[in-house]
Design a protein around this motif. Structure first.
Motif, PDB file in Angstrom:
ATOM      1  N   TYR A 352       0.702  -1.152   0.277  1.00  0.00           N
ATOM      2  CA  TYR A 352      -0.060   0.116   0.273  1.00  0.00           C
ATOM      3  C   TYR A 352       0.672   0.988  -0.289  1.00  0.00           C
ATOM      4  O   TYR A 352       0.267   2.334  -0.090  1.00  0.00           O
ATOM      5  CB  TYR A 352      -0.702   0.090   1.179  1.00  0.00           C
ATOM      6  CG  TYR A 352      -1.765  -0.950   1.594  1.00  0.00           C
ATOM      7  CD1 TYR A 352      -2.798  -1.573   0.693  1.00  0.00           C
ATOM      8  CD2 TYR A 352      -2.045  -2.181   2.005  1.00  0.00           C
ATOM      9  CE1 TYR A 352      -3.888  -1.945   0.189  1.00  0.00           C
ATOM     10  CE2 TYR A 352      -2.683  -3.225   2.437  1.00  0.00           C
ATOM     11  CZ  TYR A 352      -3.459  -3.781   1.569  1.00  0.00           C
ATOM     12  OH  TYR A 352      -4.402  -4.291   1.481  1.00  0.00           O
ATOM     13  N   ILE A 353       2.355   1.349   0.075  1.00  0.00           N
ATOM     14  CA  ILE A 353       3.300   2.017  -0.281  1.00  0.00           C
ATOM     15  C   ILE A 353       3.996   2.483  -1.394  1.00  0.00           C
ATOM     16  O   ILE A 353       4.972   3.038  -1.595  1.00  0.00           O
ATOM     17  CB  ILE A 353       4.498   1.769   1.161  1.00  0.00           C
ATOM     18  CG1 ILE A 353       4.655   1.024   1.072  1.00  0.00           C
ATOM     19  CG2 ILE A 353       2.776   2.300   2.232  1.00  0.00           C
ATOM     20  CD1 ILE A 353       5.738   1.071   1.991  1.00  0.00           C
ATOM     21  N   GLY A 354       3.568   1.283  -2.623  1.00  0.00           N
ATOM     22  CA  GLY A 354       3.983   1.566  -3.640  1.00  0.00           C
ATOM     23  C   GLY A 354       5.144   1.220  -3.960  1.00  0.00           C
ATOM     24  O   GLY A 354       5.896   0.274  -3.415  1.00  0.00           O
ATOM     25  N   ASP A 359       9.466   9.247  -3.767  1.00  0.00           N
ATOM     26  CA  ASP A 359      10.421   9.461  -5.312  1.00  0.00           C
ATOM     27  C   ASP A 359       8.753   9.691  -6.339  1.00  0.00           C
ATOM     28  O   ASP A 359       9.151   9.725  -7.945  1.00  0.00           O
ATOM     29  CB  ASP A 359      10.992   8.133  -5.925  1.00  0.00           C
ATOM     30  CG  ASP A 359       9.497   7.381  -5.685  1.00  0.00           C
ATOM     31  OD1 ASP A 359       8.618   7.120  -5.535  1.00  0.00           O
ATOM     32  OD2 ASP A 359      10.799   5.666  -5.795  1.00  0.00           O
ATOM     33  N   GLY A 360       7.421  10.053  -5.865  1.00  0.00           N
ATOM     34  CA  GLY A 360       6.524  10.336  -7.082  1.00  0.00           C
ATOM     35  C   GLY A 360       5.838   8.801  -7.135  1.00  0.00           C
ATOM     36  O   GLY A 360       4.465   9.577  -7.476  1.00  0.00           O
ATOM     37  N   ASN A 361       6.193   7.523  -6.916  1.00  0.00           N
ATOM     38  CA  ASN A 361       5.705   6.355  -7.181  1.00  0.00           C
ATOM     39  C   ASN A 361       5.317   5.936  -5.724  1.00  0.00           C
ATOM     40  O   ASN A 361       5.005   4.944  -6.288  1.00  0.00           O
ATOM     41  CB  ASN A 361       6.037   5.968  -7.868  1.00  0.00           C
ATOM     42  CG  ASN A 361       6.667   6.420  -9.461  1.00  0.00           C
ATOM     43  OD1 ASN A 361       5.291   6.311 -10.168  1.00  0.00           O
ATOM     44  ND2 ASN A 361       7.332   6.952 -10.417  1.00  0.00           N
ATOM     45  N   LYS A 438       8.956  15.949  -5.290  1.00  0.00           N
ATOM     46  CA  LYS A 438       8.911  14.732  -4.817  1.00  0.00           C
ATOM     47  C   LYS A 438       7.662  14.207  -5.832  1.00  0.00           C
ATOM     48  O   LYS A 438       7.236  13.660  -6.659  1.00  0.00           O
ATOM     49  CB  LYS A 438      10.017  13.994  -4.226  1.00  0.00           C
ATOM     50  CG  LYS A 438      11.343  14.204  -4.304  1.00  0.00           C
ATOM     51  CD  LYS A 438      12.147  14.013  -3.821  1.00  0.00           C
ATOM     52  CE  LYS A 438      13.823  13.409  -3.781  1.00  0.00           C
ATOM     53  NZ  LYS A 438      14.506  12.577  -3.027  1.00  0.00           N
ATOM     54  N   GLY A 439       6.261  15.183  -4.663  1.00  0.00           N
ATOM     55  CA  GLY A 439       5.681  13.688  -4.423  1.00  0.00           C
ATOM     56  C   GLY A 439       5.234  12.937  -4.177  1.00  0.00           C
ATOM     57  O   GLY A 439       6.530  11.800  -3.785  1.00  0.00           O
ATOM     58  N   PHE A 440       4.104  12.072  -4.021  1.00  0.00           N
ATOM     59  CA  PHE A 440       4.413  10.702  -3.181  1.00  0.00           C
ATOM     60  C   PHE A 440       2.507  10.031  -4.005  1.00  0.00           C
ATOM     61  O   PHE A 440       2.288  10.670  -4.424  1.00  0.00           O
ATOM     62  CB  PHE A 440       3.798  11.266  -1.680  1.00  0.00           C
ATOM     63  CG  PHE A 440       2.949  12.477  -0.834  1.00  0.00           C
ATOM     64  CD1 PHE A 440       1.206  11.947  -1.508  1.00  0.00           C
ATOM     65  CD2 PHE A 440       3.091  13.825  -1.803  1.00  0.00           C
ATOM     66  CE1 PHE A 440       0.613  13.012  -1.184  1.00  0.00           C
ATOM     67  CE2 PHE A 440       2.015  14.573  -0.899  1.00  0.00           C
ATOM     68  CZ  PHE A 440       1.157  14.852  -1.244  1.00  0.00           C
ATOM     69  N   ALA A 472       0.075  14.196  -5.488  1.00  0.00           N
ATOM     70  CA  ALA A 472      -0.265  13.102  -5.111  1.00  0.00           C
ATOM     71  C   ALA A 472      -1.065  12.433  -5.685  1.00  0.00           C
ATOM     72  O   ALA A 472      -1.958  13.025  -6.490  1.00  0.00           O
ATOM     73  CB  ALA A 472      -1.228  14.141  -4.414  1.00  0.00           C
ATOM     74  N   LYS A 473      -0.940  11.047  -5.566  1.00  0.00           N
ATOM     75  CA  LYS A 473      -1.287  10.343  -5.959  1.00  0.00           C
ATOM     76  C   LYS A 473      -2.148   9.120  -5.453  1.00  0.00           C
ATOM     77  O   LYS A 473      -1.189   8.064  -4.571  1.00  0.00           O
ATOM     78  CB  LYS A 473      -0.230   9.020  -7.310  1.00  0.00           C
ATOM     79  CG  LYS A 473      -0.229   9.768  -7.986  1.00  0.00           C
ATOM     80  CD  LYS A 473       1.444   9.399  -8.931  1.00  0.00           C
ATOM     81  CE  LYS A 473       1.588  10.454 -10.033  1.00  0.00           C
ATOM     82  NZ  LYS A 473       2.960   9.534 -10.347  1.00  0.00           N
TER      83      LYS A 473
END
Length: 615
Positions: A352-354, A359-361, A438-440, A472-473
């Protein structure tokens, strides 16, 4: 297509049920039990089954949470009747005679002693036994008690297989004889329970609704493979895994209903009346507790009379209004809160944490150990819209995990506010700006079928992604109830939305559960959470939050105690330890032919023994 086939299968099945059968009660709910082991179960779905299959020594009187009635004990101990002694440290329970377990075995005082001792020696991780440990010994776990007696860490005492090392084996035999065994003693027809110090909520903790104090049949338990009652074997049964417990999918007590079947594929538990019940045969002869996650199916079952009561999705409550055959009972008091909690140290193997990196992913396992990451989520929930549009007004804001109605509740404490700009500001500060740069990506989980929790998860996704477009994803992840619980217990979820129904009506049951390093939610939140709340803080007078919680629990002056709980809550709000979403206001929907139902905020589900059906 698969969903449609499942729906049609259920629909055809419910058509086969008689519209009115005064001997059968069908409850259409959501989800299913997690386990039927009374000493491991710690959820209301499991608790409802256990409530109706087992008896405790005493029970609550009607809707009261402070008055008790005798059950397997013939009297409720009081100072006046001489059954509470030593200034509140000794309780005497005269055990009822001529009571039989469902298999015909007679109830004995030895069954009562065995039941308490088996629970204490089992003490499964994430289970409810901490309450009895705190009431009886003033500690929160078996491990604490062992370490105090043996004077060595548990991981040093036992090998990797859970067996004691040779040099500690006799010490552990003595531990049972000198520490566990003396606490619950048989004296003739009485069972005597001794506490290390007076503890006010003790009677609430052991009252019926608390299945952790349910009475098992000793003979049957041993035959099934539970602890054999011996001083030199108990460690073999310590912290047994859920599915390995002989009581995982089996139950047998003295209660008004006998366990018949747990159909896992259909999420359906069937119970049959115990016509030899000591208090008289139940009016309802067959009970079906059916987990049906689709609201439309539950509604149709109710309207056709194929279900006698259903779990109502408040967002759609108006769909069942105006039907003369349906009764809606509103504004039922609840000692409960629904809370969004964080994994401060998520399992590195969690799906559940990519990517597991910032790193955006994905996110790193400790992403929510950052207070700004937590505050961003707190600002991404439209609380007022949730209560107005989804709960239809049957909920209220609370500042912390503590529900209104308990000591220490303060409506003047600040509430988290929904604000997209606040979401952005906190995301820009999280991880020294790296979260924004970086995004998440991560998942928000909820138990499938719970629409209110689904809406909260969807809000977190919508407003985080709106505040940080392209950065955010968020995935919304519905999970079956047992799967959801297992994932939280393994520390796999970055964010999880859970409710807490009071085990006993005291603020410690909420404050300790959510905020203490040894509380039930502690392991779900992880090592970083435990470190945070157990570290002394200048703003807490150089005490840790743990220490302050323990001080409040032990305080006997209500005024002083209330102030301590307010101090604890202010710290929790400032640091956004978790996010209180709402305190529910109860609504019950049933066929009008259902009679005899009554509310009690401590009960984990229905008391089928109290109801009957009459047109």
């Amino acid at each position: 297509m698969k969903k449609l086939l499942v729906f049609l299968s259920i629909f055809v099945t419910v058509l086969a049920l008689a519209a009115f059968d005064p001997t059968t009660y069908v409850e259409a709910t959501i989800g299913e039990a997690d386990t039927l082991d009374p000493h491991l179960a710690y959820d209301t779905a499991s608790g409802e089954v256990l409530y109706n299959v087992y008896d405790n020594l005493i029970g609550y009187k009607g809707s009261s949470v402070s008055e008790f009635v005798p059950k397997l004990s013939t009297q409720v101990p009081t100072v006046q009747n001489g059954l509470v002694r030593d200034g509140g440290k000794t309780y005497v329970f005269p055990i009822r005679k001529n009571v039989k377990f469902h298999n015909g075995n007679p109830l004995t005082p030895e069954d009562v002693e065995y039941s308490f001792e088996r629970g204490l020696l089992y003490d499964p991780a994430g289970g409810p036994m901490w309450m009895l440990f705190y009431a009886l010994f003033g500690v929160h776990s078996l491990d604490e008690l062992i370490e105090d007696y043996v004077k060595a860490p548990v991981d040093q005492i036992f090998d990797k297989n859970g067996e004691p090392k040779a040099e500690y084996k006799q010490k552990l035999v003595d531990f049972y004889k000198n520490v566990i065994d003396p606490v619950v003693q048989v004296q003739g027809d009485n069972v005597v329970i001794k506490l290390v110090r007076p503890y006010g909520p003790f009677m609430n903790i052991i009252a019926h609704s608390g299945h952790w104090a349910a009475i098992l049949d000793k003979e049957t338990s041993i035959k099934l493979g539970l602890w054999d009652g011996k001083a030199d074997t108990w460690w073999k049964y310590r912290d047994l895994q859920k599915e390995k417990s002989p009581y995982y999918a089996y139950a047998m007590g003295t209660g008004p209903y006998k366990f018949v079947e747990w159909d896992r594929k259909q999420q359906k538990v069937t119970l049959a009346a115990n016509d030899d019940y000591w208090a008289g045969a139940p009016k309802i002869k067959k009970v079906i507790i059916w987990g049906i996650d689709e609201w439309s199916t539950r509604r149709v079952m109710l309207e056709r009379g194929d279900a006698d009561s259903i779990a109502v999705t408040l967002e759609y409550l108006d769909q069942v209004r105006g039907n003369k055959d349906i009764t809606i009972i509103e504004n039922i008091p609840q000692l409960s809160t629904t809370v969004l909690a964080f994994g401060w140290s998520i399992s590195p193997t969690s799906k559940y944490i990519g990517s597991g990196k910032l790193d955006g992913n994905g996110i790193p396992p400790d992403f929510f150990s950052d207070v700004y990451a937590r505050k961003a989520v707190a600002a991404a929930i439209n609380y007022d819209a949730l209560i107005r549009d989804v709960l239809k007004g049957f909920g209220k804001r609370v500042p912390t995990v503590l529900p209104e109605g308990l000591l220490g509740f303060d409506p003047t404490l600040p509430l988290y506010k929904f604000n997209i700009k606040t979401v952005q500001d906190n995301l820009k500060l999280a991880w020294n700006g790296q979260a924004w740069a970086k995004g998440f990506k991560f998942s928000v989980a909820f138990n499938q079928g719970n629409v209110a929790r689904q809406r909260v998860a969807e809000m977190v996704k919508m407003y985080l992604e709106m505040a940080a477009p392209g950065k955010a994803k968020i995935d919304v992840q519905p999970l079956q109830w047992p799967t959801f619980l297992d994932a939280t217990n393994r520390g796999e979820l970055p964010i999880f939305i859970l409710g807490w129904l009071a085990d006993f009506p005291d603020p410690d049951n909420f404050i300790f559960t959510y905020y203490h390093s040894k509380g039930d939610y502690s392991s779900r939140q992880g090592a970083n959470f435990k470190k945070f709340v157990s570290t002394p803080r200048k703003e807490l007078g150089n005490k840790s939050l743990d220490e302050l919680i323990e001080q409040a629990a032990a305080e006997t002056d209500p005024a002083v105690r209330g102030k301590l709980y307010i101090q604890i809550q202010k710290f929790a709000i400032d640091n956004c330890i978790s996010v209180p979403v709402y305190q529910p206001v109860g609504v019950r929907v049933q066929r009008s032919w259902v009679k005899g139902w009554y509310p009690n905020p401590m009960r984990p589900g229905m008391d089928f023994y109290s109801v009957y059906k009459q047109q």
